[in-house]
Design an enzyme around this catalytic site. Structure first.
Site, mmCIF file in Angstrom:
data_model
loop_
_atom_site.group_PDB
_atom_site.id
_atom_site.type_symbol
_atom_site.label_atom_id
_atom_site.label_comp_id
_atom_site.label_asym_id
_atom_site.label_seq_id
_atom_site.Cartn_x
_atom_site.Cartn_y
_atom_site.Cartn_z
ATOM 1 C CG HIS A 17 -0.175 0.157 2.542
ATOM 2 N ND1 HIS A 17 0.218 -0.925 3.297
ATOM 3 C CD2 HIS A 17 0.272 1.242 3.227
ATOM 4 C CE1 HIS A 17 0.852 -0.505 4.381
ATOM 5 N NE2 HIS A 17 0.912 0.812 4.368
ATOM 6 C CG HIS B 80 -3.778 0.432 4.934
ATOM 7 N ND1 HIS B 80 -3.249 -0.774 5.289
ATOM 8 C CD2 HIS B 80 -2.817 1.346 5.231
ATOM 9 C CE1 HIS B 80 -2.029 -0.600 5.776
ATOM 10 N NE2 HIS B 80 -1.742 0.673 5.748
ATOM 11 C CG HIS C 232 4.517 4.753 4.249
ATOM 12 N ND1 HIS C 232 3.810 5.391 5.234
ATOM 13 C CD2 HIS C 232 3.873 3.587 4.034
ATOM 14 C CE1 HIS C 232 2.784 4.640 5.605
ATOM 15 N NE2 HIS C 232 2.785 3.536 4.886
ATOM 16 C CG HIS D 256 0.751 1.356 12.048
ATOM 17 N ND1 HIS D 256 1.448 2.526 12.274
ATOM 18 C CD2 HIS D 256 1.269 0.837 10.910
ATOM 19 C CE1 HIS D 256 2.332 2.703 11.304
ATOM 20 N NE2 HIS D 256 2.251 1.691 10.475
ATOM 21 C CE1 TYR E 117 5.064 3.849 8.263
ATOM 22 C CE2 TYR E 117 5.086 5.668 9.804
ATOM 23 C CZ TYR E 117 4.383 4.799 8.997
ATOM 24 O OH TYR E 117 3.018 4.905 8.928
ATOM 25 C CD GLU F 280 4.020 0.602 7.181
ATOM 26 O OE1 GLU F 280 3.269 0.885 6.229
ATOM 27 O OE2 GLU F 280 3.625 0.540 8.353
#
Lengths: 306, 118
Positions: free
Chosen positions: A153, A198, A213, A245, A254, A264
């Site tokens: 993503h 996501h 990212h 997260h 990161y 990431e």
């Protein structure tokens, strides 16, 4: 079949300042493979666990950052139906001929109000290395580096993300898995076209077209730890992590590529079904949402972009 | 042992930096040891690789070697004027510099704001 329309992020094209350093980073450290280099110098990369031709495109430029991200659609005819819907929404759509990127069919593209170009395509050749499909081993080619399994993503920064939310929901049939609302408005959205938590995310930011990212999927929390060992061994610039997260629940680091584009590595995260309600976060708890163990944003999260 | 040089941040303090070391990384270490004690805020650290522009600075005095850095943050005119990204320069002698980060204006355009630590 249940999953139709937009299937997944297909590829992202990033600008890099130093191509040999970028190729070394993405192949030897992240663990991707170079598929080919195009006549214009763009370099095409993939993970060995991906079937399609490539998922990362690097373009040499004098600034770092984001060129475009393209999603794969299930049927060739989806390109026509989405083009109609996007034009009706009010965004001009342009056409990119098959072969503009090696192995990729025709694409349609348009600009979001956040200043980001998005594209759709259907056809992709397959390329080596790729998973075997008859009596397959867990891997055919032994994983190396951080053992990235796929481009997963991207998180993009720009203005008007309320409009991006409406567009992705109403025109591309995405769902909003999570959102952050501040007293002065919408801060961030996590959007999915699939069962991943996501596929693309946006943070509200005054300057358009910015890149936060690109994320690579790892198999496990142990692999995130292995990635952290690689980051220190090769003196790769780290932003934060290993951590987790609260939003998506992904385990994460990161860090930065040699041109300052943030990467990431990401493991876990919950499964999303399209009937799930949107999870919401407020200003007091956004720190925990972004970095669950630190429980506060670091200085770089809202300010460091390319 | 490689040569070591002194990096002075105007008004803030100084750092010890190896010849092959990124100036920003030496400043991060110095701040960790409390040697930039007059700096009013956290040192601006971003990608450390010449891309994000957070560590923009002006070299007031001294010679340095430079890596490629993003033209979005250091134009050719800036470059001729001694403006650098501190993460992408390496000292060739003692250096004096002034932090000159860019800040976003309300209209979303980058506006320069001098932040000298005075």
């Amino acid at each position: 079949m249940a999953h139709t329309g937009v299937l997944r992020p297909g590829f992202i094209q990033l600008r890099v300042l130093d191509m040999p350093a970028a190729v070394e980073h993405y192949t030897k450290r992240i663990g991707l493979h170079q598929v080919t280099e195009g006549p214009d110098g763009r370099v095409y990369l993939k993970a060995a666990d991906e079937f399609d031709h490539h998922s990362i495109v690097l373009r040499r430029a004098d600034t770092a950052g984001y060129d475009l991200m393209a999603f794969k659609v299930r049927e060739e005819s989806d390109l026509d139906s989405f083009e109609k819907r996007i034009v009706e929404w009010g965004y001009p759509v342009d056409h990119v001929a098959a072969g503009e990127q090696p192995g990729i069919g025709r694409r349609i593209g348009w600009m979001l109000e956040s200043g980001h170009r998005i594209e759709l395509y259907h056809h992709a050749d397959q390329s080596e290395p790729k998973p075997r499909i008859h009596n397959p081993d867990v891997w055919d080619l032994e994983p190396h580096g951080m053992r990235a399994r796929r481009f997963d993503h991207a998180l993009l920064y720009g203005p008007n993300i309320q409009r991006n939310l409406e567009f992705f929901e109403k025109v591309l049939d995405f769902s909003c898995a999570e959102r952050v609302d501040m007293p002065d408005g919408l801060l961030a959205i996590w959007l999915t076209a699939s069962m991943k938590a996501h596929d693309i995310a946006f943070v509200n930011h005054p300057e358009p077209g910015k890149f936060h990212h690109a994320a690579f999927d790892l198999e496990s929390w142990m692999d995130v730890g292995h990635a952290a060992d690689i980051l220190t061994r090769y003196d790769i610039s780290v932003d934060i992590g290993p951590t987790r997260h609260g939003i998506t629940r992904g385990q994460t680091i990161y860090f930065f590529d040699p041109s300052g584009n943030r990467n990431e590595v990401f493991a876990g995260g919950y499964s999303y079904y399209p009937d799930n309600p949107t999870r919401t976060w407020d200003a007091e708890n956004v720190g925990k949402g972004i970095f669950y163990y630190e429980r506060q944003l670091n200085d770089a999260f809202l300010s460091v972009v390319t | 042992m490689s040569e070591r040089y002194t990096i002075t941040v105007e008004g803030s303090g100084s750092a010890d930096c190896g010849a092959g070391e990124r100036v920003l990384v030496a400043l991060e270490r110095a701040q960790g040891f409390g040697r930039l004690k007059n700096m009013p805020c956290r040192l601006p650290v971003g990608c450390r690789r010449g891309g994000c522009g957070i560590c923009r600075a002006r070299v007031i005095e001294g010679d340095y070697r430079r890596d490629v850095m993003s033209r979005a943050h250091v134009t050719s005119d800036d470059e001729a004027d001694g403006v650098v990204l501190a993460c992408a320069i390496y000292p060739l002698g003692d250096l004096t510099l002034r932090l000159e980060p860019k800040r976003l204006g309300k209209n979303g355009r980058m506006a320069e704001m001098s932040q000298g630590g005075k």
